[in-house]
Write a protein that holds these residues in place. Structure first.
Motif, PDB file in Angstrom:
ATOM      1  N   MET A   1       0.822  -1.211   0.000  1.00  0.00           N
ATOM      2  CA  MET A   1       0.000   0.000   0.000  1.00  0.00           C
ATOM      3  C   MET A   1       0.856   1.261   0.000  1.00  0.00           C
ATOM      4  O   MET A   1       0.477   2.265  -0.600  1.00  0.00           O
ATOM      5  N   ASP A   2       2.030   1.190   0.649  1.00  0.00           N
ATOM      6  CA  ASP A   2       2.961   2.328   0.581  1.00  0.00           C
ATOM      7  C   ASP A   2       3.293   2.636  -0.877  1.00  0.00           C
ATOM      8  O   ASP A   2       3.339   3.794  -1.290  1.00  0.00           O
ATOM      9  N   LYS A   3       3.536   1.565  -1.648  1.00  0.00           N
ATOM     10  CA  LYS A   3       3.871   1.764  -3.069  1.00  0.00           C
ATOM     11  C   LYS A   3       2.676   2.324  -3.832  1.00  0.00           C
ATOM     12  O   LYS A   3       2.830   3.188  -4.700  1.00  0.00           O
ATOM     13  N   ILE A   4       1.489   1.815  -3.518  1.00  0.00           N
ATOM     14  CA  ILE A   4       0.264   2.314  -4.174  1.00  0.00           C
ATOM     15  C   ILE A   4       0.105   3.811  -3.894  1.00  0.00           C
ATOM     16  O   ILE A   4      -0.136   4.614  -4.807  1.00  0.00           O
ATOM     17  N   ILE A   5       0.273   4.164  -2.622  1.00  0.00           N
ATOM     18  CA  ILE A   5       0.064   5.567  -2.237  1.00  0.00           C
ATOM     19  C   ILE A   5       1.124   6.453  -2.888  1.00  0.00           C
ATOM     20  O   ILE A   5       0.826   7.553  -3.360  1.00  0.00           O
ATOM     21  N   ALA A   6       2.366   5.940  -2.966  1.00  0.00           N
ATOM     22  CA  ALA A   6       3.440   6.736  -3.579  1.00  0.00           C
ATOM     23  C   ALA A   6       3.131   7.007  -5.057  1.00  0.00           C
ATOM     24  O   ALA A   6       3.269   8.140  -5.544  1.00  0.00           O
ATOM     25  N   LYS A   7       2.673   5.987  -5.747  1.00  0.00           N
ATOM     26  CA  LYS A   7       2.373   6.171  -7.171  1.00  0.00           C
ATOM     27  C   LYS A   7       1.136   7.052  -7.345  1.00  0.00           C
ATOM     28  O   LYS A   7       1.119   7.984  -8.163  1.00  0.00           O
ATOM     29  N   ALA A   8       0.121   6.755  -6.534  1.00  0.00           N
ATOM     30  CA  ALA A   8      -1.126   7.526  -6.637  1.00  0.00           C
ATOM     31  C   ALA A   8      -0.881   8.994  -6.318  1.00  0.00           C
ATOM     32  O   ALA A   8      -1.517   9.884  -6.896  1.00  0.00           O
ATOM     33  N   THR A   9       0.048   9.265  -5.409  1.00  0.00           N
ATOM     34  CA  THR A   9       0.380  10.652  -5.060  1.00  0.00           C
ATOM     35  C   THR A   9       0.931  11.393  -6.284  1.00  0.00           C
ATOM     36  O   THR A   9       0.593  12.556  -6.534  1.00  0.00           O
ATOM     37  N   ARG A  10       1.751  10.669  -7.040  1.00  0.00           N
ATOM     38  CA  ARG A  10       2.329  11.311  -8.236  1.00  0.00           C
ATOM     39  C   ARG A  10       1.243  11.572  -9.287  1.00  0.00           C
ATOM     40  O   ARG A  10       1.242  12.602  -9.968  1.00  0.00           O
ATOM     41  N   ILE A  11       0.301  10.627  -9.399  1.00  0.00           N
ATOM     42  CA  ILE A  11      -0.801  10.836 -10.353  1.00  0.00           C
ATOM     43  C   ILE A  11      -1.657  12.019  -9.898  1.00  0.00           C
ATOM     44  O   ILE A  11      -2.025  12.903 -10.691  1.00  0.00           O
ATOM     45  N   ALA A  12      -1.934  12.050  -8.593  1.00  0.00           N
ATOM     46  CA  ALA A  12      -2.752  13.133  -8.034  1.00  0.00           C
ATOM     47  C   ALA A  12      -2.064  14.476  -8.225  1.00  0.00           C
ATOM     48  O   ALA A  12      -2.699  15.483  -8.574  1.00  0.00           O
ATOM     49  N   ALA A  13      -0.757  14.483  -8.017  1.00  0.00           N
ATOM     50  CA  ALA A  13       0.011  15.722  -8.191  1.00  0.00           C
ATOM     51  C   ALA A  13      -0.136  16.220  -9.621  1.00  0.00           C
ATOM     52  O   ALA A  13      -0.324  17.424  -9.870  1.00  0.00           O
ATOM     53  N   HIS A  14      -0.075  15.279 -10.559  1.00  0.00           N
ATOM     54  CA  HIS A  14      -0.232  15.642 -11.965  1.00  0.00           C
ATOM     55  C   HIS A  14      -1.618  16.255 -12.200  1.00  0.00           C
ATOM     56  O   HIS A  14      -1.746  17.298 -12.854  1.00  0.00           O
ATOM     57  N   LEU A  15      -2.649  15.589 -11.626  1.00  0.00           N
ATOM     58  CA  LEU A  15      -4.024  16.075 -11.829  1.00  0.00           C
ATOM     59  C   LEU A  15      -4.218  17.465 -11.232  1.00  0.00           C
ATOM     60  O   LEU A  15      -4.960  18.284 -11.757  1.00  0.00           O
ATOM     61  N   MET A  16      -3.545  17.708 -10.115  1.00  0.00           N
ATOM     62  CA  MET A  16      -3.745  18.988  -9.425  1.00  0.00           C
ATOM     63  C   MET A  16      -2.677  20.005  -9.811  1.00  0.00           C
ATOM     64  O   MET A  16      -2.613  21.087  -9.213  1.00  0.00           O
ATOM     65  N   GLU A  17      -1.851  19.612 -10.763  1.00  0.00           N
ATOM     66  CA  GLU A  17      -0.768  20.494 -11.247  1.00  0.00           C
ATOM     67  C   GLU A  17       0.068  21.002 -10.084  1.00  0.00           C
ATOM     68  O   GLU A  17       0.297  22.197  -9.927  1.00  0.00           O
ATOM     69  N   ALA A  18       0.434  20.047  -9.210  1.00  0.00           N
ATOM     70  CA  ALA A  18       1.249  20.409  -8.053  1.00  0.00           C
ATOM     71  C   ALA A  18       2.480  19.508  -8.018  1.00  0.00           C
ATOM     72  O   ALA A  18       2.562  18.527  -8.767  1.00  0.00           O
ATOM     73  N   SER A  19       3.384  19.848  -7.154  1.00  0.00           N
ATOM     74  CA  SER A  19       4.536  18.973  -6.962  1.00  0.00           C
ATOM     75  C   SER A  19       4.138  17.834  -6.023  1.00  0.00           C
ATOM     76  O   SER A  19       3.411  18.074  -5.039  1.00  0.00           O
ATOM     77  N   ALA A  20       4.601  16.623  -6.324  1.00  0.00           N
ATOM     78  CA  ALA A  20       4.252  15.466  -5.487  1.00  0.00           C
ATOM     79  C   ALA A  20       4.634  15.715  -4.034  1.00  0.00           C
ATOM     80  O   ALA A  20       3.972  15.232  -3.111  1.00  0.00           O
ATOM     81  N   ALA A  21       5.690  16.458  -3.818  1.00  0.00           N
ATOM     82  CA  ALA A  21       6.149  16.727  -2.454  1.00  0.00           C
ATOM     83  C   ALA A  21       5.131  17.533  -1.663  1.00  0.00           C
ATOM     84  O   ALA A  21       5.109  17.497  -0.433  1.00  0.00           O
ATOM     85  N   ASP A  22       4.270  18.274  -2.360  1.00  0.00           N
ATOM     86  CA  ASP A  22       3.268  19.106  -1.676  1.00  0.00           C
ATOM     87  C   ASP A  22       1.936  18.388  -1.486  1.00  0.00           C
ATOM     88  O   ASP A  22       1.001  18.957  -0.925  1.00  0.00           O
ATOM     89  N   VAL A  23       1.856  17.151  -2.003  1.00  0.00           N
ATOM     90  CA  VAL A  23       0.577  16.439  -1.941  1.00  0.00           C
ATOM     91  C   VAL A  23       0.546  15.532  -0.721  1.00  0.00           C
ATOM     92  O   VAL A  23       1.509  14.818  -0.441  1.00  0.00           O
ATOM     93  N   GLU A  24      -0.557  15.636   0.008  1.00  0.00           N
ATOM     94  CA  GLU A  24      -0.696  14.689   1.119  1.00  0.00           C
ATOM     95  C   GLU A  24      -1.962  13.838   0.946  1.00  0.00           C
ATOM     96  O   GLU A  24      -2.917  14.260   0.281  1.00  0.00           O
ATOM     97  N   PHE A  25      -1.904  12.652   1.567  1.00  0.00           N
ATOM     98  CA  PHE A  25      -2.996  11.690   1.416  1.00  0.00           C
ATOM     99  C   PHE A  25      -3.606  11.424   2.777  1.00  0.00           C
ATOM    100  O   PHE A  25      -2.917  11.047   3.723  1.00  0.00           O
ATOM    101  N   LYS A  26      -4.912  11.652   2.873  1.00  0.00           N
ATOM    102  CA  LYS A  26      -5.583  11.464   4.157  1.00  0.00           C
ATOM    103  C   LYS A  26      -7.038  11.121   3.914  1.00  0.00           C
ATOM    104  O   LYS A  26      -7.686  11.731   3.065  1.00  0.00           O
ATOM    105  N   ASN A  27      -7.525  10.120   4.631  1.00  0.00           N
ATOM    106  CA  ASN A  27      -8.939   9.731   4.545  1.00  0.00           C
ATOM    107  C   ASN A  27      -9.419   9.547   3.115  1.00  0.00           C
ATOM    108  O   ASN A  27     -10.521   9.950   2.750  1.00  0.00           O
ATOM    109  N   GLY A  28      -8.568   8.962   2.293  1.00  0.00           N
ATOM    110  CA  GLY A  28      -8.998   8.651   0.930  1.00  0.00           C
ATOM    111  C   GLY A  28      -8.972   9.844  -0.012  1.00  0.00           C
ATOM    112  O   GLY A  28      -9.557   9.795  -1.091  1.00  0.00           O
ATOM    113  N   GLU A  29      -8.312  10.904   0.390  1.00  0.00           N
ATOM    114  CA  GLU A  29      -8.248  12.089  -0.465  1.00  0.00           C
ATOM    115  C   GLU A  29      -6.824  12.605  -0.585  1.00  0.00           C
ATOM    116  O   GLU A  29      -6.089  12.654   0.394  1.00  0.00           O
ATOM    117  N   PHE A  30      -6.478  13.017  -1.803  1.00  0.00           N
ATOM    118  CA  PHE A  30      -5.191  13.666  -2.016  1.00  0.00           C
ATOM    119  C   PHE A  30      -5.454  15.166  -2.054  1.00  0.00           C
ATOM    120  O   PHE A  30      -6.403  15.615  -2.707  1.00  0.00           O
TER     121      PHE A  30
END
Lengths: 795, 265
Positions: free
Chosen positions: A564-593
């Motif tokens: 799941m750590d790997k899933i979250i790491a990859k999903a964070t990068r996808i989410a960062a892309h969607l939100m046009e943000a840097s992955a380092a600024d994206v956090e994951f909590k309660n099913g939301e990036f």
């Protein structure tokens, strides 16, 4: 990873997903599976404990109606069943490993040994034909006694095992122990028998071998706790079938308690025979067959001595044990009395010097292997009986003597003199909580009240530790394991955000489908009902070592966390892309990036969909899809422990012992589902009470016949044999796995037997009884009271 | 299980005929002993004659100074019967503690007596109460009926039809179970009647159910728990096995008898 208050999350008592299926009869067990063209196997077993096979005449049987084929040892042309753990003796020589062919070649070595495989169109026809096989035996003397197996004159089970000795092993610093004993103020000695038990899973074993001529692929459906291990052992060592041509499926399995870990020769037989007869072959054990073919448990005989100083501090411990292996070496048999037993001899105490010797012996009995607790109940029983006896002899209060010698809470990590390093624990607190819940202080009033009614009431305690979460591969490899003991887990996030979890562990009553779904649902923030757990099929699961040694959550759950750590790491990068943000600024909590410091967010489901419909996707940096696999190899064992207190009432007129009260306070690390934990403790404690008061696998010393071959004579605990059990936890976290979980599957069976027997002996103290062996049956208790009475009268 | 012929007669006369007409026929009543025996292939009868369809073998009624129970009456029915509970509550209690719920639903009094398992409960009640066994041929007194392990006075082709129990002044049954099977390791049925006290013991005797004469004498003189406790029972003819030595069984007999005397009503 704290309790989030989520009603289906970590820490919630979610009702078990799998129970609807099981309670409505919709489970699919091996015997429920019917392959097209399936034939039925019946195994002709030896009626003798030890005999030469002079002649087998199958001519008449082969001519019987419905007979597909009959095979004997002469027909079997493949390998023997291997042993998975090698022990070396004191002198450096490897243990004696006799061959174990699925069909006996020239000699039978226990009642139930396999003589012929009969395959019929129906089971009844196979059985009729088996009765028509004429086997001429020349009976030989048999040896069944653990204590006598290595004595001169005992019948010899294997030519290569002189004095029936498989190995003669030791652990610890003998010189240091001898020196400490020389200085001891007091030495307490005890002889302990840990009797043989029959595991009795509710579902008897079964196996179906299937062979596809077109592809050359084999499938084995089997009642196993670890299908990948069976594929490895049977494929590589017995039948020489490569992994890509062998699928092993362990569907719903109705209980194991260890007895379904091992690779059994029936599995190899049906797989081998399926190719021979070119039809699927099914074998299903009946209960009587289970008593003479399932690996049994325990069967140790020990002498132990504890050296104490004048203040009651433990100075040294030495233990000498004989362990019965049965006639053959089952898969993990050699590690049970050695590395799963002797390494726990420190218990929860600071004993600085320990020396253990273990001699393993062959006898004309069913093989012995791991059974719920596997080595740790044996050690705990020995140690807690010994400590209790030391308290009686020195006059130190038995609770105080334990407290005096506890490893303090601030001493962790704590290195024992017998190889293990405990990571965490709080023995004073589990003891105090248990004493309070059991109303230890108020006991004497209850004893006095019982006395008025003519009853003998007693209270007993056990403070224990065990090692599970098996196991760091490099460590166990250096100790003789022939396999790694990591675990594998895969998380497949589907395009719509639902999740399939693939685990290499196997659920056969533990409730993994619920516990793992809680873990994954809570971690990924997806609904509990959107998570499905898959296990038990080598074609579906990347790899796995299975379920035993209370390892599924601590090791298998940790693999899922890593995946799941790997899933979250990859999903964070996808989410960062969607939100046009840097992955380092994206956090994951309660099913939301979300992007830190902004109101930008995307839900987990949208990220999953994006991963599979990558229209707006960092395609040059990331592969599409959202599926990850992790292998987790633990850094150390885990060390659950705790305090069990039992209160009994004995009727001196009949010797009947009633368990009046049982309190279990365990430290099992992080809890995912408290209800399932409580159920596990209940089951374990009931098995422990079973061992202490009821169960015994008895063989006739002369004939080697099993005397307790059915429920007419083997006493399984029933509901009215046990009280309502008070279960509590006081958890310190495991420090080296990502969950903090230690494991709960075996604690009940490990901590309880000495608590029960210490209570029985406490009750019998006023009438002068000082020792009793398990199971403390009514007749045994009555006899002990009579002997103590006549001893008193003679004084 | 091997193949066998199956017969389901509607009358005792037809059942007797069916039994006589085949080589090695066996009666099946509730089947609680016979069916497991067949499954284990320990018996291979040519034919089974099933008595379940015979209405005249069923039912419980008050008769004369006692009660009569049809041979095919299951234990559960005896346990629940107001007639039994009113006349001989100890007998209802005994029936209610045989085996488990499934066994009590199917097992019958006639089957239990004809089988005469040394650890069965019913033989002790029949012997202690001085019951009469009615068959397709005659009436047999309890004292003549039980003739050793799994052996009775029944002849080939003879079918138990009913058992008549005289009402005692008071009676009780105390069962000490073998822990695994929960059959009687020792079961003691005490009955106090006008003619005197009878004590029958099951589970313990090498020859099956027997009357404990020394206890009967002591209790006839003084029907009290203490009188029973004071009696020493010899271990010589008692069973020794994994679950209890002969000495243990000998010890339990007066202990259970005393408890039965205290509980008798």
């Amino acid at each position: 990873m704290a309790d989030t208050g989520n009603p289906t999350g970590i820490g919630a008592s979610v009702k078990r997903k799998e129970d609807f299926r099981f309670l409505t009869g919709q489970g699919t067990y091996t015997d429920d599976i019917k392959r097209p063209g399936q034939a039925y196997a019946y195994i002709l077993r030896s009626p003798h404990a030890h005999a030469e096979i002079v002649k087998i005449d199958t001519a008449r049987a082969k001519a019987m109606p419905g007979v597909v084929a009959i095979f004997t040892g002469a027909d079997y042309d493949k390998g023997g069943v291997p042993c998975g753990w090698q022990i070396h003796s004191k002198d450096g020589s490897p243990m004696v490993e006799p061959p174990h062919f699925p069909l006996c070649k020239d000699r039978v070595r226990h009642v139930g040994d396999q003589v012929a495989l009969v395959i019929g169109e129906s089971l009844a026809q196979a059985r009729d034909a088996a009765e028509a096989i004429a086997v001429t035996y020349k009976e030989l003397p048999a040896i069944v006694s653990t204590a006598d197996a290595d004595k001169p004159g005992a019948a010899q089970v294997w030519p290569d095992a002189k004095n029936n000795t498989c190995f003669d092993w030791h652990l610890g610093d003998k010189a240091a122990v001898d020196a400490a004993f020389a200085k001891a103020h007091h030495v307490t000695k005890i002889d302990i028998v840990n009797q043989r038990l029959a595991p009795n899973a509710m579902e008897p074993r079964a196996a179906i071998g299937d062979y596809d001529r077109a592809t050359g692929e084999y499938t084995l459906y089997t009642t196993s706790q670890n299908p990948h291990v069976i594929r490895l052992l049977m494929g590589a060592f017995v039948l020489q079938i490569p992994e890509h041509k062998l699928r092993v499926v362990a569907p719903d399995v109705g209980g194991g308690f260890g007895s379904k870990i091992f690779h059994y020769s029936e599995e190899a037989l049906v797989t081998w025979a399926a190719a021979k007869v070119r039809r699927p072959v099914k074998w299903t054990s009946d209960r009587s067959e289970a008593f003479i073919s399932d690996a049994q448990g325990r069967d140790h005989v020990s002498h132990a001595e504890l050296a104490l100083d004048k203040d009651g501090k433990f100075l040294a411990l030495r233990v000498s044990t004989k362990a019965n292996m049965g006639a053959y070496l089952s898969t993990f048999a050699p590690c049970v009395p050695t590395y799963l037993s002797a390494t726990l001899l420190a218990g929860v105490y600071t004993t600085p010097a320990i020396y253990a010797e273990v001699k393993a012996v062959f006898t004309n009995t069913v093989a012995v292997d791991a059974y719920r607790g596997a080595g740790r109940p044996e050690t705990t029983y020995l140690l807690e009986r010994l400590v209790e006896k030391a308290a009686r002899e020195t006059g130190i209060d038995r609770v105080e003597l334990r407290r005096k010698n506890f490893i303090p809470k601030d001493a962790f990590p704590y290195q024992t003199p017998v190889a293990l390093q405990y990571d965490s624990g709080d023995y004073f607190s589990t003891l105090d909580i248990a004493l309070k819940r059991a109303d230890w202080a108020g006991f004497e009033a209850r004893r006095a009240e019982a006395k008025k009614r003519g009853k003998l009431r007693g209270i007993g305690i056990s403070t224990y530790i065990e090692a599970c979460g098996i196991a760091p591969s490099a460590v166990v490899g250096s100790l003789g394991a022939r396999a790694g003991l990591y675990e594998c887990g895969s998380i497949r996030v589907h395009p719509t955000g639902s999740v399939t979890v693939f685990t290499g562990t196997h659920s056969h009553g533990q409730g993994h489908e619920t516990t793992f779904a809680q873990l994954v649902s809570d971690t990924l923030g997806v609904p509990f009902d959107s998570v499905e757990v898959s296990h038990g099929d080598t074609n579906k699961i990347p790899f796995g070592m299975g379920t035993y040694g209370s390892r599924s959550l601590a090791v298998g759950g940790s693999a899922l966390v890593k995946a799941m750590d790997k899933i979250i790491a990859k999903a964070t990068r996808i989410a960062a892309h969607l939100m046009e943000a840097s992955a380092a600024d994206v956090e994951f909590k309660n099913g939301e990036f979300s992007v830190k410091g902004t109101d930008k967010k995307v839900p987990f489901g949208q990220v999953a969909l994006t991963a599979y419909v990558p229209h707006n996707y960092p395609i040059t940096e990331l592969e599409p899809g959202l599926e990850e696999t992790a292998f987790y190899d633990p850094l150390n064992f885990t060390y659950p422990g705790g305090c069990h207190i039992c209160e009994v009432e004995i009727d001196p007129d009949t010797g009947v012992t009633q368990v009046a009260k049982f309190t279990a306070v365990d430290d099992i690390g992080r809890v995912i589902n408290p209800m399932i934990v409580e159920g596990q403790v209940h089951g374990g404690v009931v098995q422990g009470i079973g061992q202490a008061l009821l169960e015994n696998c008895a063989y006739d010393n002369e004939s080697g016949q099993l005397l307790t071959g059915s429920y007419m004579d083997y006493t399984m605990p029933r509901a009215d044999d046990v009280p309502s059990i008070d279960v509590a936890t006081h958890n310190t976290m495991c420090t080296h796995n990502p969950l903090g979980s230690k494991g709960v599957g075996e604690v009940g069976a490990i901590g309880s037997p000495p608590a029960v027997i210490n209570a029985v002996l406490d009750a019998l103290l006023p009438v002068g009884v000082k020792d009793i062996t398990m199971p403390a049956t009514p007749v045994k208790v009555w006899q002990a009271i009579q002997s103590a009475g006549s001893a008193k009268a003679a004084e | 299980m091997n193949n066998f012929g199956y017969h389901r007669p509607a009358s005792v006369a037809d059942a007797v005929k069916a039994l006589g007409g085949s080589g090695d026929a066996r009666i099946v009543a509730g089947g609680q002993t016979l069916l497991p025996t067949l499954r284990a292939r320990l018996a291979t009868p040519s034919d089974l004659v099933d008595l379940r369809a015979i209405a005249e073998l069923k039912g419980i009624k008050a008769e004369g100074d006692g009660i009569t129970i049809g041979a095919m009456t299951p234990h559960a029915e005896v346990a629940a019967s107001d007639v039994v509970k009113g006349a001989i509550p100890a007998l209802a209690y005994l029936a209610d503690h045989i085996g488990d719920r499934q066994v009590r639903t199917l097992g019958t009094i006639g089957g239990s007596l004809a089988n005469n398992d040394p650890a069965a409960c019913y033989p002790s009640a029949v012997l202690a109460l001085g019951a009469t066994i009615r068959t397709s041929k005659r009436e047999i007194k309890a004292d003549d009926f039980f003739q050793g392990l799994f052996t009775t006075a029944l002849e080939d082709g003879e079918i138990i039809t009913a058992v008549h129990f005289p009402k005692p002044e008071k009676a009780a049954y105390e069962k000490f179970v073998q822990p695994a099977s929960r059959f009687a390791l020792v079961g003691v049925f005490v009955a106090k009647a006008r003619e005197g006290v009878r004590v029958a013991v099951t589970g313990a005797g090498q020859e099956g159910v027997f009357r404990a004469r020394e206890l009967e004498q002591a209790l006839s003189a003084n029907f009290s728990p203490d009188a029973a406790k004071g009696v020493k029972v010899a271990a010589g003819n008692l069973i020794s096995d994994l679950h209890g030595t002969a000495e243990y069984r000998a010890h339990l007999i007066p202990v259970l008898t005393a408890r039965a005397v205290a509980a008798a009503k």
